[in-house]
Enzyme design. Structure first.
Site, PDB file in Angstrom:
ATOM      1  N   LYS A  43       4.707 -21.858  95.522  1.00 53.92           N
ATOM      2  CA  LYS A  43       6.125 -22.192  95.634  1.00 53.92           C
ATOM      3  C   LYS A  43       6.971 -21.028  95.133  1.00 53.92           C
ATOM      4  O   LYS A  43       6.467 -20.061  94.566  1.00 53.92           O
ATOM      5  CB  LYS A  43       6.426 -23.455  94.821  1.00 53.92           C
ATOM      6  CG  LYS A  43       6.205 -23.306  93.321  1.00 53.92           C
ATOM      7  CD  LYS A  43       6.549 -24.584  92.594  1.00 53.92           C
ATOM      8  CE  LYS A  43       6.336 -24.413  91.079  1.00 53.92           C
ATOM      9  NZ  LYS A  43       6.757 -25.612  90.329  1.00 53.92           N
ATOM     10  N   TYR A  90      29.019   0.266  81.466  1.00 55.51           N
ATOM     11  CA  TYR A  90      30.173  -0.583  81.154  1.00 55.51           C
ATOM     12  C   TYR A  90      30.306  -0.827  79.653  1.00 55.51           C
ATOM     13  O   TYR A  90      29.334  -1.159  78.968  1.00 55.51           O
ATOM     14  CB  TYR A  90      30.043  -1.932  81.871  1.00 55.51           C
ATOM     15  CG  TYR A  90      30.254  -1.862  83.364  1.00 55.51           C
ATOM     16  CD1 TYR A  90      31.516  -1.594  83.901  1.00 55.51           C
ATOM     17  CD2 TYR A  90      29.194  -2.064  84.237  1.00 55.51           C
ATOM     18  CE1 TYR A  90      31.712  -1.540  85.280  1.00 55.51           C
ATOM     19  CE2 TYR A  90      29.378  -2.009  85.617  1.00 55.51           C
ATOM     20  CZ  TYR A  90      30.643  -1.748  86.127  1.00 55.51           C
ATOM     21  OH  TYR A  90      30.844  -1.683  87.492  1.00 55.51           O
TER      22      TYR A  90
END
Length: 382
Positions: free
Chosen positions: A38, A268
């Site tokens: 999955k 940043y």
């Protein structure tokens, strides 16, 4: 078309090795082996992973969504697909059309499948022994036993539960053994049926192996059916003596170098400032690719076979690493693009484990793997 060096190398030979390692440890008495594919094969690429597992003789694969099962069927997978999710009447029709084997957790699912079925359908029943997510209550045992003793189109082939703390399955007084003792009531209720019983995820499996040849309390069988996920992909959620090999190596390469003077900042908010004159390399991968921003100023990457620190905040498309100590008096302007490894093994065999990365990101290895986004191409390593 590919214009960026960032990619996830998928080592299918490692996948095959891990499956053989687990099967050998379990021995021939193990009744059920269902690797989970999955979530895009835990981020590795469900189609290629499933094809390789099928070629290794794996007879059952686990999916979480009907859509995942449909994709695998359309890509030619013929192995039994055990579907662990929920479904309504529309979903039930798709389950039947694509020959998925549903794991039933509610009476609504049973009614939806019974209504859609025109012929016999194999099903498994899930029971809640403490996870409190999906699964029937043990209070439903008598009613379910009576139902499946009848003439329904739904034919019971397996029963299961899910351990919520498989990490303690090596402790006889742990919660896993409490759950398994409770699940014995389910096994007794269906003992007249010729069905498989499966209970163990990767953590439970690796710990339970330590009791493999012991007589366990309350008659719990040391040969529990298993549904390994993380271990198949080469990561151990608990200590183990098994030789598991990571299936994914996340790699990129440097695209630019900066000479950063002492005290100057990077990225940043300039959360990192150079403690000395430094060379900082830019790598084209960021949080949009699934490399967690939480790793800002915490993570490490492999550069020239050595661990180097990630500096500054991870950006959407880029991150920066301090390569100063790795360079040999080289000038930043003269440096060429070089390979870096974010986790897994580099070309020389040096490695950073996704487990290690998860600790730094304050998360779990499963999330590290499944976060690798669709912008990152999966490349089978041959």
């Amino acid at each position: 078309m590919r214009f960026r060096s960032t990619r996830a190398l998928i080592h299918l030979d490692h996948l095959a090795h891990n499956v053989r390692e687990l099967r050998q440890a379990l021995g021939p008495a193990n009744p059920f082996f269902c690797p989970m594919v999955k979530a895009n094969g835990y981020g590795h690429g469900d189609v290629e992973i499933s094809k390789k597992l099928e070629s290794e003789g794996v007879q059952v694969l686990g999916v979480g969504l009907i859509e995942e099962g449909i994709l695998l069927r359309e890509m030619g997978i013929r192995t039994q697909l055990l579907f662990f999710g929920t479904c309504d009447e529309k979903g039930a029709k798709a389950v039947l059309e694509y020959n998925l084997t549903p794991v039933l957790s509610t009476w609504d699912q049973i009614r939806a499948l019974e209504s859609a079925a025109k012929k016999d359908v194999d099903v498994h029943l899930k029971f809640d022994t403490g996870m409190h997510r999906l699964g029937f209550s043990l209070k439903d045992l008598d009613r379910l036993s009576g139902y499946f003793a009848g003439t329904s189109h739904l034919k019971l082939k397996g029963i299961l539960t899910h351990l919520h703390t498989g990490e303690d399955a090596n402790l006889l007084n742990g919660s896993s053994f409490d759950q398994l003792r409770e699940f014995q009531e389910v096994e007794k209720a269906f003992q007249s049926h010729r069905i498989v019983s499966h209970t163990l995820n990767s953590a439970g499996l690796l710990n339970f192996l330590k009791h493999q040849n012991q007589k366990l309390p309350h008659g719990i069988s040391p040969h529990q059916g298993v549904r390994p996920g993380l271990a198949v992909y080469g990561l151990a959620p608990v200590p183990t003596n098994l030789d598991l090999k990571p299936v994914m190596s996340l790699r990129s390469e440097t695209v630019k170098y900066h000479f950063v003077r002492k005290g100057e900042g990077v990225s940043y908010n300039t959360t990192w400032k150079a403690p000395q004159d430094s060379v900082v390399a830019v790598v084209p991968i960021g949080y949009a690719d699934g490399y967690h921003r939480m790793l800002s100023n915490r993570g490490e990457l492999l550069f020239r076979g050595q661990k180097v620190p990630l500096v500054g905040n991870v950006c959407m498309d880029y991150l920066m690493i301090d390569v100063t100590k790795t360079l040999k008096n080289e000038i930043a302007e003269n440096l060429k693009p070089e390979s870096v490894t974010l986790f897994g093994a580099d070309e020389s065999g040096h490695a950073i484990s996704a487990n290690e990365l998860a600790l730094k990101a304050q998360t779990i290895s499963w999330e590290i793997l499944t976060s690798v986004g669709e912008r990152v191409p999966r490349e089978v390593d041959v």
